[in-house]
Scaffold this motif. Structure first.
Motif, PDB file in Angstrom:
ATOM      1  N   VAL A  67      34.905  47.373  37.294  1.00  0.00           N
ATOM      2  CA  VAL A  67      33.310  47.289  35.976  1.00  0.00           C
ATOM      3  C   VAL A  67      32.427  47.299  35.293  1.00  0.00           C
ATOM      4  O   VAL A  67      31.522  46.872  34.769  1.00  0.00           O
ATOM      5  N   ARG A  68      32.552  49.122  35.743  1.00  0.00           N
ATOM      6  CA  ARG A  68      31.973  49.137  34.876  1.00  0.00           C
ATOM      7  C   ARG A  68      32.331  49.270  33.056  1.00  0.00           C
ATOM      8  O   ARG A  68      31.072  49.079  32.566  1.00  0.00           O
ATOM      9  N   LEU A  79      26.692  51.871  41.160  1.00  0.00           N
ATOM     10  CA  LEU A  79      27.834  52.303  42.271  1.00  0.00           C
ATOM     11  C   LEU A  79      29.288  53.296  41.749  1.00  0.00           C
ATOM     12  O   LEU A  79      29.255  53.160  43.239  1.00  0.00           O
ATOM     13  N   ALA A  80      29.163  52.084  40.451  1.00  0.00           N
ATOM     14  CA  ALA A  80      30.761  51.959  40.198  1.00  0.00           C
ATOM     15  C   ALA A  80      31.288  53.642  39.593  1.00  0.00           C
ATOM     16  O   ALA A  80      32.010  53.808  40.415  1.00  0.00           O
ATOM     17  N   LEU A 155      39.514  40.461  38.438  1.00  0.00           N
ATOM     18  CA  LEU A 155      38.496  41.421  37.870  1.00  0.00           C
ATOM     19  C   LEU A 155      38.468  42.008  35.976  1.00  0.00           C
ATOM     20  O   LEU A 155      37.378  41.676  35.631  1.00  0.00           O
ATOM     21  N   ARG A 156      39.710  41.937  35.834  1.00  0.00           N
ATOM     22  CA  ARG A 156      40.524  42.178  34.364  1.00  0.00           C
ATOM     23  C   ARG A 156      39.120  40.984  33.338  1.00  0.00           C
ATOM     24  O   ARG A 156      38.957  41.799  32.116  1.00  0.00           O
ATOM     25  N   VAL A 165      29.501  40.404  40.651  1.00  0.00           N
ATOM     26  CA  VAL A 165      30.027  39.563  42.285  1.00  0.00           C
ATOM     27  C   VAL A 165      31.855  39.815  43.271  1.00  0.00           C
ATOM     28  O   VAL A 165      31.742  39.988  43.901  1.00  0.00           O
ATOM     29  N   ARG A 166      32.850  39.652  42.114  1.00  0.00           N
ATOM     30  CA  ARG A 166      34.324  39.984  42.233  1.00  0.00           C
ATOM     31  C   ARG A 166      33.834  41.612  42.612  1.00  0.00           C
ATOM     32  O   ARG A 166      34.435  42.185  43.610  1.00  0.00           O
ATOM     33  N   TYR A 167      33.420  42.386  42.399  1.00  0.00           N
ATOM     34  CA  TYR A 167      33.537  44.061  42.135  1.00  0.00           C
ATOM     35  C   TYR A 167      33.406  43.926  43.871  1.00  0.00           C
ATOM     36  O   TYR A 167      33.662  44.985  44.681  1.00  0.00           O
ATOM     37  N   LEU A 168      31.909  43.977  43.606  1.00  0.00           N
ATOM     38  CA  LEU A 168      30.959  43.600  44.849  1.00  0.00           C
ATOM     39  C   LEU A 168      31.601  43.967  45.976  1.00  0.00           C
ATOM     40  O   LEU A 168      31.897  44.560  47.952  1.00  0.00           O
ATOM     41  N   LYS A 169      32.099  42.482  46.063  1.00  0.00           N
ATOM     42  CA  LYS A 169      32.959  41.733  47.233  1.00  0.00           C
ATOM     43  C   LYS A 169      34.490  42.879  47.395  1.00  0.00           C
ATOM     44  O   LYS A 169      35.309  42.592  48.874  1.00  0.00           O
TER      45      LYS A 169
END
Length: 223
Positions: A67-68, A79-80, A155-156, A165-169
């Motif tokens: 996600v970064r 956060l990541a 995610l990729r 949103v994908r990462y946070l979930k």
């Protein structure tokens, strides 16, 4: 110097002499150090937690790096970075303990989570589960909260708000699974640094779950 002053000075000198004598005696006759704890068994909660959580952490680090590179949002990137840095360090500690104990980092044929008295497969914490310690095959995941291969591919392929949103979930589910495992060590591992680390994981990841819920709401997504 008055008699009272001489008496006070003598008292101070005697006190210092007694303190010095006690210090020397203590140094010459130290109390025996407590015996070092024996290494845990290969099938113990201590060893099982170290092995399983090292695998669990590795995926959190991977998702955080993904996600970064797919968002410019500073809150999510920060956060990541924190999650990747913290969990990479903790993973190193757990693998180091296994080395010190002379235990394998991988236990072929042993089901993840068996040290908690439960199988790794079956629905839990929002993910499906497979078995073994190798990479997840197909849509199977390893342990509670771990993302499936399809979820990682999603995610990729994402960017911007979609990636956030994908990462946070995914990371919320991952943390919930991690808290479940860490609490298992708090309840089953021997008193000491590993159990203390597990309690720290519970506290930190529960706090981050609340933070991620806020970040999701800011993006109009359901936590």
């Amino acid at each position: 110097m008055s008699r009272t002053q001489w008496a006070a000075l003598a008292s101070v000198v005697l006190a210092l002499l007694f303190a010095g004598a006690a210090t020397v005696a203590s140094a010459l006759s130290p109390e025996p150090a407590p015996a070092a704890l024996a290494a845990p068994a290969a099938d113990s909660a201590d060893a099982g937690f170290a092995r399983d959580m090292a695998v669990h952490h590795q995926q959190a680090v991977e998702m955080s790096f993904l996600v970064r590179d797919r968002t410019k949002d500073e809150e999510v990137r920060r956060l990541a970075y924190d999650i990747a840095n913290t969990q990479a360090n903790q993973r190193g500690m757990m693998l180091g303990w296994l080395d010190l104990w002379g235990l394998p980092k991988v236990a072929p044929g042993e089901e993840p989570m068996s040290w908690m008295g439960m199988p790794s497969h079956g629905p839990s914490h929002g993910s499906s589960h497979g078995s073994g310690h190798g990479p997840a095959g197909g849509d199977g995941a390893l342990m509670p909260g771990m993302a499936t291969a399809a979820q990682l591919d999603g995610l990729r392929a994402a960017s911007g708000r979609d990636a956030e949103v994908r990462y946070l979930k995914l990371m919320t589910a991952h943390h919930r699974g991690g808290v479940h495992m860490a609490q298992g060590c708090v309840d089953r591992c021997r008193p000491g640094v590993e159990r203390d680390l597990a309690q720290g994981m519970v506290d930190a990841q529960e706090s981050e779950i609340l933070l991620m819920a806020d970040l999701l709401r800011k993006r109009g997504a359901t936590p």
